[in-house]
Motif scaffolding. Structure first.
Motif, PDB file in Angstrom:
ATOM      1  N   LEU A 112      38.658   3.257 -41.425  1.00 19.81           N
ATOM      2  CA  LEU A 112      38.419   4.242 -42.485  1.00 19.81           C
ATOM      3  C   LEU A 112      39.372   5.426 -42.354  1.00 19.81           C
ATOM      4  CD1 LEU A 112      34.507   4.303 -42.669  1.00 19.81           C
ATOM      5  CD2 LEU A 112      36.088   3.430 -44.405  1.00 19.81           C
ATOM      6  N   ALA A 113      39.568   5.898 -41.132  1.00 19.65           N
ATOM      7  CA  ALA A 113      40.470   7.031 -40.918  1.00 19.65           C
ATOM      8  C   ALA A 113      41.909   6.670 -41.272  1.00 19.65           C
ATOM      9  CB  ALA A 113      40.370   7.485 -39.462  1.00 19.65           C
ATOM     10  N   ILE A 132      48.864  12.348 -30.930  1.00 19.27           N
ATOM     11  CA  ILE A 132      48.119  13.429 -30.265  1.00 19.27           C
ATOM     12  C   ILE A 132      46.635  13.302 -30.622  1.00 19.27           C
ATOM     13  CG2 ILE A 132      47.951  15.919 -29.905  1.00 19.27           C
ATOM     14  CD1 ILE A 132      50.769  16.157 -31.137  1.00 19.27           C
ATOM     15  N   PRO A 133      45.789  12.810 -29.724  1.00 17.88           N
ATOM     16  CA  PRO A 133      44.342  12.813 -29.991  1.00 17.88           C
ATOM     17  C   PRO A 133      43.796  14.225 -29.808  1.00 17.88           C
ATOM     18  CG  PRO A 133      44.773  11.918 -27.811  1.00 17.88           C
ATOM     19  CD  PRO A 133      46.116  12.206 -28.423  1.00 17.88           C
ATOM     20  N   ALA A 134      42.920  14.660 -30.731  1.00 15.28           N
ATOM     21  CA  ALA A 134      42.433  16.040 -30.680  1.00 15.28           C
ATOM     22  C   ALA A 134      40.955  16.092 -31.031  1.00 15.28           C
ATOM     23  CB  ALA A 134      43.231  16.918 -31.642  1.00 15.28           C
ATOM     24  N   VAL A 161      48.501  13.421 -35.500  1.00 12.82           N
ATOM     25  CA  VAL A 161      47.345  14.019 -34.842  1.00 12.82           C
ATOM     26  C   VAL A 161      46.100  13.270 -35.305  1.00 12.82           C
ATOM     27  CG1 VAL A 161      46.008  16.105 -34.443  1.00 12.82           C
ATOM     28  CG2 VAL A 161      48.487  16.256 -34.770  1.00 12.82           C
ATOM     29  N   VAL A 162      45.383  12.683 -34.370  1.00 17.49           N
ATOM     30  CA  VAL A 162      44.141  11.980 -34.681  1.00 17.49           C
ATOM     31  C   VAL A 162      42.989  12.907 -34.320  1.00 17.49           C
ATOM     32  CG1 VAL A 162      42.772   9.891 -34.359  1.00 17.49           C
ATOM     33  CG2 VAL A 162      45.270   9.792 -34.154  1.00 17.49           C
ATOM     34  N   VAL A 163      42.351  13.471 -35.327  1.00 18.71           N
ATOM     35  CA  VAL A 163      41.232  14.399 -35.126  1.00 18.71           C
ATOM     36  C   VAL A 163      39.979  13.565 -34.897  1.00 18.71           C
ATOM     37  CG1 VAL A 163      39.927  16.314 -36.099  1.00 18.71           C
ATOM     38  CG2 VAL A 163      42.375  16.084 -36.599  1.00 18.71           C
ATOM     39  N   ASP A 164      39.522  13.565 -33.666  1.00 10.91           N
ATOM     40  CA  ASP A 164      38.476  12.633 -33.225  1.00 10.91           C
ATOM     41  C   ASP A 164      37.076  13.208 -33.481  1.00 10.91           C
ATOM     42  OD1 ASP A 164      37.153  10.529 -32.039  1.00 10.91           O
ATOM     43  OD2 ASP A 164      37.521  11.224 -29.992  1.00 10.91           O
ATOM     44  N   GLY A 165      36.681  13.257 -34.765  1.00  9.73           N
ATOM     45  CA  GLY A 165      35.348  13.734 -35.113  1.00  9.73           C
ATOM     46  C   GLY A 165      35.119  15.185 -34.763  1.00  9.73           C
ATOM     47  N   ASN A 187      32.995  11.326 -33.447  1.00  8.90           N
ATOM     48  CA  ASN A 187      33.764  11.303 -32.201  1.00  8.90           C
ATOM     49  C   ASN A 187      33.650   9.933 -31.535  1.00  8.90           C
ATOM     50  OD1 ASN A 187      33.424  11.936 -28.931  1.00  8.90           O
ATOM     51  ND2 ASN A 187      35.181  12.884 -29.911  1.00  8.90           N
ATOM     52  N   ARG A 188      34.800   9.335 -31.187  1.00 14.99           N
ATOM     53  CA  ARG A 188      34.803   8.009 -30.566  1.00 14.99           C
ATOM     54  C   ARG A 188      35.509   7.983 -29.226  1.00 14.99           C
ATOM     55  NH1 ARG A 188      31.224   5.033 -31.174  1.00 14.99           N
ATOM     56  NH2 ARG A 188      32.513   3.312 -30.448  1.00 14.99           N
TER      57      ARG A 188
END
Length: 351
Positions: A112-113, A132-134, A161-165, A187-188
């Motif tokens: 989905l993201a 960049i996971p954030a 940038v992957v905004v993780d929830g 958040n995963r």
């Protein structure tokens, strides 16, 4: 009556067994939440409990095959052993189902993201993707993105940038930096966020992927140290090592654990690794696509072990490890972090 406790135990066994038969039937044929193998195992276990309650000697023939005699409590010991074995099987099946469910949820959130990101971003011709996971890094991500150079070793760069929830303004800050984020609904974990970035870098035709933390502990001006060995054809994966460079120890318990885990991975892979928990790395995209990555959180060791297992050329270069710019670490307590990290190492090596 001396036999009353035994009689009550038998009655309880029959009641629990009948309840188990009814429950497995409901879960399989009404709710359809059990596979045939799970239904069959649960039914057999519940039926055996009913039979054992009604006819206590029904399984003497089976116990006799394993030299458990009727006298001296050996019959009871045998039943306990077999019941424990069945319990372990059921626990294993439950954990397997839980892991499968987690994998499905993770895949749905990730897809989905990525779909939303594809619809909102502009086309690019980058050759080097900075993933960049954030998670709740609104105070830090702007400075990190500002430090990413447009060219590294002659390659055009593109941050993902992957905004993780996140529950703060991390996504808003990323957009203010003229970069469209990949936004998870929930958040995963860092490993899952990195996989989303990896997928997008691969499908966009990038040559190299660099991973970078969002809290400012890694210096973007050192990206070229990681990329140069790949550009020169000397490596497929370059691991940034704080132990070869410099870093500030925040917790001695984790520093000690890092030394132990480095030793364990080096022993298991027969390759000297000095910083298995570093999140500052570069990898050739064509080789990245060959790796099987499952860990949602303790992912740094998995990437190293998988790369070495698949025959990638792995090298380490010195990097600087800074203190995070602001805020608190998202890592769990030291003992939980150590347990999760050790489990990730062993499970990846055992595949």
């Amino acid at each position: 009556m001396p036999d009353m406790p035994l009689l009550l135990l038998r009655v309880a066994g029959v009641v629990v067994g009948l309840a188990g038969l009814w429950l497995t039937y409901r879960l399989r044929f009404r709710a359809r939440r059990l596979a045939n193998s799970e239904w069959l195992l649960g039914t057999l276990l519940a039926f055996a409990l009913v039979v054992c309650g009604l006819v206590p000697n029904a399984f003497d023939f089976l116990l006799g095959l394993f030299a458990f005699r009727k006298g001296g409590g050996q019959r009871l010991i045998g039943l306990l052993i077999f019941s424990n074995l069945l319990s372990y099987v059921l626990i294993y099946l439950a954990l397997t189902r839980s892991n499968r469910a987690e994998e499905v949820i993770d895949r749905v959130v990730r897809e989905l993201a990525k779909r939303q990101y594809r619809e909102s971003r502009d086309a690019d011709d980058a050759q080097l993707y900075i993933v960049i996971p954030a998670f709740n890094e609104a105070a830090n991500i702007g400075a990190v993105l500002a430090g990413v150079p447009p060219l590294v070793c002659g390659l055009r760069t593109k941050p993902i940038v992957v905004v993780d929830g996140a529950t703060d303004d991390t996504a808003t800050v990323v957009r203010q930096c003229s970069s469209e984020p990949v936004c998870y609904l929930v958040n995963r974990g860092g490993g899952s966020a990195l996989k989303a970035g990896y997928d997008l870098a691969i499908e966009n035709g990038g040559d190299i992927v660099v991973t970078l933390d969002a809290d400012g502990q890694h210096r973007p001006d050192e990206i070229s140290r990681l990329v140069q060995p790949i550009v020169d054809g000397r490596a497929d994966l370059v691991n940034g090592s704080r132990l070869l460079g410099r870093y500030q120890v925040e917790r001695w318990s984790r520093a000690t654990g890092l030394v132990l885990f480095n030793w364990l991975i080096s022993l298991l892979t027969l390759t000297r690794i000095t910083d298995c928990s570093s999140g500052f790395r570069a990898i050739r995209t064509a080789e990245l696509a060959k790796l099987e990555l499952r860990q949602p959180q303790f992912h740094t060791s998995e990437l190293l072990i998988e790369a070495l297992r698949k025959g990638l050329r792995v090298t380490e270069v010195p990097i600087s490890g800074e203190r995070r710019r602001s805020g608190e670490s998202k890592k769990p307590a030291s003992w939980r972090y150590g347990w999760g990290f050790a489990r990730a190492i062993v499970s990846t090596w055992l595949r």
